[in-house]
Design a protein around this motif. Structure first.
Motif, PDB file in Angstrom:
ATOM      1  N   ILE A 120       0.842  -1.199   0.000  1.00 52.18           N
ATOM      2  CA  ILE A 120       0.000   0.000   0.000  1.00 52.18           C
ATOM      3  C   ILE A 120       0.875   1.246   0.000  1.00 52.18           C
ATOM      4  O   ILE A 120       0.636   2.187  -0.773  1.00 52.18           O
ATOM      5  CB  ILE A 120      -0.961  -0.001   1.214  1.00 52.18           C
ATOM      6  N   ILE A 121       1.895   1.262   0.841  1.00 59.63           N
ATOM      7  CA  ILE A 121       2.792   2.418   0.913  1.00 59.63           C
ATOM      8  C   ILE A 121       3.465   2.662  -0.435  1.00 59.63           C
ATOM      9  O   ILE A 121       3.581   3.803  -0.891  1.00 59.63           O
ATOM     10  CB  ILE A 121       3.830   2.230   2.044  1.00 59.63           C
ATOM     11  N   GLU A 122       3.879   1.601  -1.094  1.00 56.12           N
ATOM     12  CA  GLU A 122       4.514   1.727  -2.410  1.00 56.12           C
ATOM     13  C   GLU A 122       3.517   2.288  -3.433  1.00 56.12           C
ATOM     14  O   GLU A 122       3.855   3.171  -4.221  1.00 56.12           O
ATOM     15  CB  GLU A 122       5.068   0.375  -2.868  1.00 56.12           C
ATOM     16  N   ASP A 123       2.293   1.780  -3.422  1.00 56.71           N
ATOM     17  CA  ASP A 123       1.262   2.284  -4.332  1.00 56.71           C
ATOM     18  C   ASP A 123       0.954   3.759  -4.060  1.00 56.71           C
ATOM     19  O   ASP A 123       0.761   4.546  -4.991  1.00 56.71           O
ATOM     20  CB  ASP A 123      -0.023   1.455  -4.213  1.00 56.71           C
ATOM     21  N   LEU A 124       0.914   4.141  -2.789  1.00 58.99           N
ATOM     22  CA  LEU A 124       0.662   5.544  -2.440  1.00 58.99           C
ATOM     23  C   LEU A 124       1.767   6.440  -2.985  1.00 58.99           C
ATOM     24  O   LEU A 124       1.498   7.551  -3.451  1.00 58.99           O
ATOM     25  CB  LEU A 124       0.548   5.706  -0.919  1.00 58.99           C
ATOM     26  N   LYS A 125       2.996   5.976  -2.956  1.00 54.16           N
ATOM     27  CA  LYS A 125       4.113   6.755  -3.504  1.00 54.16           C
ATOM     28  C   LYS A 125       3.968   6.919  -5.013  1.00 54.16           C
ATOM     29  O   LYS A 125       4.216   7.998  -5.554  1.00 54.16           O
ATOM     30  CB  LYS A 125       5.451   6.088  -3.168  1.00 54.16           C
ATOM     31  N   ILE A 126       3.546   5.849  -5.685  1.00 56.48           N
ATOM     32  CA  ILE A 126       3.363   5.914  -7.137  1.00 56.48           C
ATOM     33  C   ILE A 126       2.302   6.955  -7.486  1.00 56.48           C
ATOM     34  O   ILE A 126       2.471   7.740  -8.415  1.00 56.48           O
ATOM     35  CB  ILE A 126       2.987   4.524  -7.705  1.00 56.48           C
TER      36      ILE A 126
END
Length: 184
Positions: free
Chosen positions: A159-165
């Motif tokens: 989720i954190i990675e997707d939020l960064k994207i």
């Protein structure tokens, strides 16, 4: 009561309150037309949460929603905008998306908006009610997360990675508004 009730109703601040309260009926109509259109147990829970708001809280919700919508109503293309607010320990999440977005993209973005808030909020809020619609006020979607608990570490990192994207929850814009139940 010797006309005291009529006297009260004719006061300017009471008339202003009635006028301001008109936007609160957005919540009532949304529940009636969208949420209770299909009455499954989850929809009943969402309706209960929304209708448990006082008339004043519904007014704040309605005013906030339409101010948010007004900000994006003329935007074109692929976009997702989010707004979150808390009333009585319940997070109300609003998501607006471009009217031409595909259904799958809307659903993925909406889910990420809800899950992303859980992570960003460090799971403090235990319930989230989410309402999503296009910036043309079509294609309403809604849902609720009850009993928010931390995600498994692997899911949280995803989720954190997707939020960064998406560049979400990177630069939070806090909006502070002051509402009076009886406007002057």
């Amino acid at each position: 009561m010797d006309g005291k009730w009529q006297n009260y109703l004719s006061r300017k601040e009471v008339e202003n309150k009635k006028e301001e309260d008109k936007v609160s009926y957005f919540v009532d109509e949304f529940v009636k037309r969208e949420v209770l259109y299909k009455s499954d147990s989850n929809n009943i829970k969402i309706a209960t949460e929304l209708l448990s708001l006082s008339r004043f809280e519904r007014r704040v919700f309605g005013q906030t929603f339409f101010e948010f919508w007004d900000r994006y109503k003329d935007k074109n293309g692929y976009f997702v905008a989010r707004r979150y607010g808390t009333v009585n320990d319940i997070v109300f999440a609003m998501v607006l998306h471009g009217s031409e977005m595909e259904h799958d993209h809307i659903m993925i973005s909406t889910q990420l908006a809800a899950e992303g808030f859980c992570v960003w909020d460090k799971y403090k809020s235990k319930k989230i009610v989410l309402i999503s619609t296009s910036n043309k006020l079509t294609d309403f979607k809604f849902g609720m997360i009850e009993n928010v608990e931390p995600f498994p570490k692997e899911k949280e990192l995803e989720i954190i990675e997707d939020l960064k994207i998406f560049n979400w929850f990177q630069n939070i814009e806090n909006i502070i508004a002051n509402f009076k139940e009886y406007p002057e």
